[in-house]
Design a protein around this motif. Structure first.
Motif, mmCIF file in Angstrom:
data_model
loop_
_atom_site.group_PDB
_atom_site.id
_atom_site.type_symbol
_atom_site.label_atom_id
_atom_site.label_comp_id
_atom_site.label_asym_id
_atom_site.label_seq_id
_atom_site.Cartn_x
_atom_site.Cartn_y
_atom_site.Cartn_z
ATOM 1 N N GLU A 36 -6.518 -9.391 -32.496
ATOM 2 C CA GLU A 36 -6.041 -8.919 -31.353
ATOM 3 C C GLU A 36 -5.114 -9.876 -30.661
ATOM 4 O O GLU A 36 -4.228 -9.573 -29.969
ATOM 5 C CB GLU A 36 -7.322 -8.632 -30.600
ATOM 6 C CG GLU A 36 -7.176 -7.691 -29.312
ATOM 7 C CD GLU A 36 -8.634 -7.248 -28.718
ATOM 8 O OE1 GLU A 36 -8.399 -6.272 -27.856
ATOM 9 O OE2 GLU A 36 -9.519 -7.570 -29.177
ATOM 10 N N LEU A 37 -5.493 -11.229 -30.791
ATOM 11 C CA LEU A 37 -4.781 -12.283 -30.200
ATOM 12 C C LEU A 37 -3.347 -12.239 -30.691
ATOM 13 O O LEU A 37 -2.210 -12.304 -30.010
ATOM 14 C CB LEU A 37 -5.386 -13.578 -30.431
ATOM 15 C CG LEU A 37 -4.530 -14.733 -29.778
ATOM 16 C CD1 LEU A 37 -4.256 -14.859 -28.408
ATOM 17 C CD2 LEU A 37 -5.358 -16.048 -30.156
ATOM 18 N N ILE A 38 -3.247 -11.997 -31.879
ATOM 19 C CA ILE A 38 -1.831 -12.198 -32.788
ATOM 20 C C ILE A 38 -1.060 -10.992 -32.073
ATOM 21 O O ILE A 38 0.073 -11.092 -31.708
ATOM 22 C CB ILE A 38 -2.011 -12.117 -34.170
ATOM 23 C CG1 ILE A 38 -2.483 -13.296 -34.626
ATOM 24 C CG2 ILE A 38 -0.600 -11.833 -34.833
ATOM 25 C CD1 ILE A 38 -3.138 -13.461 -36.052
ATOM 26 N N ASN A 39 -1.524 -9.690 -31.995
ATOM 27 C CA ASN A 39 -0.850 -8.612 -31.687
ATOM 28 C C ASN A 39 -0.604 -8.637 -30.296
ATOM 29 O O ASN A 39 0.834 -8.357 -29.845
ATOM 30 C CB ASN A 39 -1.716 -7.160 -31.891
ATOM 31 C CG ASN A 39 -1.586 -6.820 -33.252
ATOM 32 O OD1 ASN A 39 -0.796 -6.482 -33.804
ATOM 33 N ND2 ASN A 39 -2.713 -7.028 -33.999
ATOM 34 N N TRP A 40 -1.338 -9.438 -29.370
ATOM 35 C CA TRP A 40 -0.922 -9.378 -27.975
ATOM 36 C C TRP A 40 -0.006 -10.413 -27.752
ATOM 37 O O TRP A 40 1.048 -10.248 -26.787
ATOM 38 C CB TRP A 40 -2.190 -10.102 -27.111
ATOM 39 C CG TRP A 40 -2.045 -10.166 -25.611
ATOM 40 C CD1 TRP A 40 -2.031 -9.401 -24.749
ATOM 41 C CD2 TRP A 40 -1.876 -11.663 -25.382
ATOM 42 N NE1 TRP A 40 -1.893 -10.107 -23.476
ATOM 43 C CE2 TRP A 40 -1.751 -11.423 -23.848
ATOM 44 C CE3 TRP A 40 -1.766 -12.814 -25.732
ATOM 45 C CZ2 TRP A 40 -1.706 -12.334 -22.950
ATOM 46 C CZ3 TRP A 40 -1.571 -13.748 -24.698
ATOM 47 C CH2 TRP A 40 -1.513 -13.557 -23.191
ATOM 48 N N LEU A 41 0.103 -11.525 -28.603
ATOM 49 C CA LEU A 41 1.217 -12.473 -28.504
ATOM 50 C C LEU A 41 2.502 -11.765 -28.760
ATOM 51 O O LEU A 41 3.409 -12.148 -28.499
ATOM 52 C CB LEU A 41 0.911 -13.753 -29.393
ATOM 53 C CG LEU A 41 -0.201 -14.725 -28.781
ATOM 54 C CD1 LEU A 41 -0.498 -15.683 -29.863
ATOM 55 C CD2 LEU A 41 0.347 -15.281 -27.761
ATOM 56 N N GLU A 42 2.403 -11.041 -29.935
ATOM 57 C CA GLU A 42 3.694 -10.544 -30.385
ATOM 58 C C GLU A 42 4.261 -9.561 -29.406
ATOM 59 O O GLU A 42 5.433 -9.437 -28.985
ATOM 60 C CB GLU A 42 3.343 -9.490 -31.781
ATOM 61 C CG GLU A 42 3.056 -10.629 -32.847
ATOM 62 C CD GLU A 42 2.562 -9.479 -33.863
ATOM 63 O OE1 GLU A 42 2.427 -8.437 -34.010
ATOM 64 O OE2 GLU A 42 2.811 -10.104 -35.325
#
Length: 207
Positions: A36-42
């Motif tokens: 979820e953090l990775i997608n938010w950063l993307e």
């Protein structure tokens, strides 16, 4: 980690928690939270190498905490996949006919898959980023056949006419939106749905 790197990571994690309205601890940060953090950063415009660096720093902190006998999550030992940036990556999309196949699937017996499918249809016919239709979109944003919302990334207001399929989903749910889920679980369910709809190969329509 040098002090500035640590402070930058803490700032990123604080913004993430504020955006998701969640609070994480060293002991409960899971692999799903990481995706979820990775997608938010993307969504926020960070490139793959920067995201990979932040995840590495987070694992470093968890490992150091474990060495100090603190209770930390097992995420520090788990792999995460971060798609690398490349100009040669080919876009994957569905044709209108394939979207219609997904829409017409009978998923009444599986609550989670039906929710994911309905969210997917909404995303297809609004063009909203996942952070918007999973995070910011609420029933009060919908009025008189229009969806009006302030996007999280660009902070601009957009007004989108509702497609008939979106209207159908809302009517079926008595005016309510489908339930939300974390991005990682949502993506996994969409893959299952496409397999059920027999959309798992590249067709001639995509060429």
């Amino acid at each position: 980690l040098i002090k500035s790197q640590y402070q930058k990571l803490i700032t990123i994690l604080s913004r993430f928690e504020e955006a998701k309205r969640l609070k994480h601890t060293l002991s409960d940060f899971s692999q799903d939270n990481a995706y979820e953090l990775i997608n938010w950063l993307e969504e926020d415009g960070y490139n793959a190498s920067t995201i990979d660096r932040y995840i590495g720093r987070l694992k470093f902190i968890l490992n150091r905490a474990s060495e100090m006998s603190l209770n930390v999550s097992q995420f520090r030992n788990q792999r995460v996949y971060i798609e690398k940036d490349s100009d040669e990556i080919e876009s994957v999309y569905l044709t209108e006919k394939e979207i219609e196949k997904v829409f017409n699937l009978d998923l009444n017996q599986d609550y989670d898959l039906e929710n994911a499918r309905d969210n997917f249809i909404i995303s297809c016919f609004t063009g909203l980023r996942i952070s918007d239709f999973m995070g910011g979109l609420k029933t009060e944003n919908i009025k008189n056949g229009l969806i009006s919302i302030k996007t999280q990334k660009t902070k601009t207001f957009v007004t989108i006419p509702m497609h008939n399929m979106v209207k159908n989903i809302l009517n079926k749910r008595f005016g309510q939106l489908p339930s939300k889920s974390n991005t990682h679980e949502y993506n996994k369910k969409i893959k299952i749905i496409c397999q059920i709809a027999e959309i798992d190969n590249r067709s001639e329509e995509h060429t």
